[in-house]
Design an enzyme around this catalytic site. Structure first.
Site, PDB file in Angstrom:
ATOM      1  N   GLU A  22       0.849  -1.185   0.000  1.00 27.10           N
ATOM      2  CA  GLU A  22       0.000   0.000   0.000  1.00 27.10           C
ATOM      3  C   GLU A  22       0.886   1.235   0.000  1.00 27.10           C
ATOM      4  O   GLU A  22       1.909   1.285   0.673  1.00 27.10           O
ATOM      5  CB  GLU A  22      -0.925   0.025   1.229  1.00 27.10           C
ATOM      6  CG  GLU A  22      -2.037  -0.996   1.153  1.00 27.10           C
ATOM      7  CD  GLU A  22      -3.235  -0.642   2.049  1.00 27.10           C
ATOM      8  OE1 GLU A  22      -3.322   0.494   2.550  1.00 27.10           O
ATOM      9  OE2 GLU A  22      -4.084  -1.539   2.232  1.00 27.10           O
ATOM     10  N   HIS A  85      -4.695   6.405  -0.623  1.00 26.02           N
ATOM     11  CA  HIS A  85      -3.917   5.190  -0.405  1.00 26.02           C
ATOM     12  C   HIS A  85      -4.368   4.138  -1.400  1.00 26.02           C
ATOM     13  O   HIS A  85      -5.407   4.271  -2.034  1.00 26.02           O
ATOM     14  CB  HIS A  85      -4.008   4.707   1.047  1.00 26.02           C
ATOM     15  CG  HIS A  85      -5.313   4.101   1.452  1.00 26.02           C
ATOM     16  ND1 HIS A  85      -6.424   4.856   1.754  1.00 26.02           N
ATOM     17  CD2 HIS A  85      -5.697   2.802   1.616  1.00 26.02           C
ATOM     18  CE1 HIS A  85      -7.419   4.059   2.101  1.00 26.02           C
ATOM     19  NE2 HIS A  85      -7.010   2.794   2.016  1.00 26.02           N
ATOM     20  N   HIS A  87      -5.004   0.004  -2.648  1.00 26.02           N
ATOM     21  CA  HIS A  87      -5.436  -1.332  -2.227  1.00 26.02           C
ATOM     22  C   HIS A  87      -4.891  -2.348  -3.217  1.00 26.02           C
ATOM     23  O   HIS A  87      -5.538  -2.637  -4.215  1.00 26.02           O
ATOM     24  CB  HIS A  87      -6.975  -1.416  -2.206  1.00 26.02           C
ATOM     25  CG  HIS A  87      -7.607  -0.820  -1.004  1.00 26.02           C
ATOM     26  ND1 HIS A  87      -8.977  -0.780  -0.821  1.00 26.02           N
ATOM     27  CD2 HIS A  87      -7.067  -0.253   0.100  1.00 26.02           C
ATOM     28  CE1 HIS A  87      -9.237  -0.208   0.349  1.00 26.02           C
ATOM     29  NE2 HIS A  87      -8.100   0.138   0.919  1.00 26.02           N
ATOM     30  N   ASP A  98     -10.535   0.994   7.133  1.00 27.28           N
ATOM     31  CA  ASP A  98     -10.490   2.419   6.775  1.00 27.28           C
ATOM     32  C   ASP A  98     -11.632   3.175   7.456  1.00 27.28           C
ATOM     33  O   ASP A  98     -11.452   4.280   7.968  1.00 27.28           O
ATOM     34  CB  ASP A  98     -10.609   2.592   5.256  1.00 27.28           C
ATOM     35  CG  ASP A  98      -9.415   2.024   4.509  1.00 27.28           C
ATOM     36  OD1 ASP A  98      -8.311   1.996   5.075  1.00 27.28           O
ATOM     37  OD2 ASP A  98      -9.599   1.618   3.342  1.00 27.28           O
TER      38      ASP A  98
HETATM   39 ZN   LIG Z   1      -7.763   1.034   2.676  1.00 24.89          ZN
END
Ligand SMILES: [Zn+2]
Length: 145
Positions: A22, A85, A87, A98
């Site tokens: 990530e 961010h 995935h 999250d």
């Molecule tokens: Zn996430």
């Protein structure tokens, strides 16, 4: 939200090069008045993912990195509008983790760009905004300029 095409491309490129881990970063922009329909991202700042235990499925922005970026933004008249961010090999939408993390903070109206990355080749950016009222993310329309 509105975002210049080059900035969205930078987010996608970061997500692809960071695969299978990530990646994360901060979105800066001007405080938008309620009369305006959408926040405008003016600057995208990649940040090191400080997650050490599970960096393929988690990200963490170090508090000192965030403080530095907030300070730089303030000097330029910009504020933190939200975060992005990736995935890796997971859907392009916020996970329950999250949601839980966002719900812990003062997150109303904070934008989250989530980029799903399939096999390190295909990236799908999506945008979300957290609402305290519902304790959930709502889909945020993206206008690439
Ligand atoms: Zn996430």
């Amino acid at each position: 939200m509105k975002i210049p095409s080059a900035h969205m491309q930078a987010i996608v490129a970061h997500a692809l090069t960071g695969y299978p881990f990530e990646v994360c970063g901060v979105l800066l922009g001007r405080n938008h008045s309620p009369a305006e329909s959408a926040a405008r991202v003016e600057k995208v700042i990649p940040v090191a993912n400080r997650e050490t235990e599970a960096p393929r499925v988690r990200f963490q922005i170090a508090p000192e990195d965030l403080v530095r970026i907030q300070r730089e933004g303030r000097d330029e008249g910009r504020e933190v509008l939200g975060y992005y961010h990736s995935h890796p090999d997971h859907p392009a939408r916020p996970s329950e983790t999250d949601r839980r993390i966002a719900a812990e903070g003062l997150s109303d109206g904070v934008i989250h760009v989530v980029v799903g990355v399939e096999g390190g080749l295909h990236a799908e950016p999506t945008a979300w905004v957290f609402r305290d009222r519902t304790q959930a993310f709502e889909k945020e329309p993206v206008e690439v300029e």
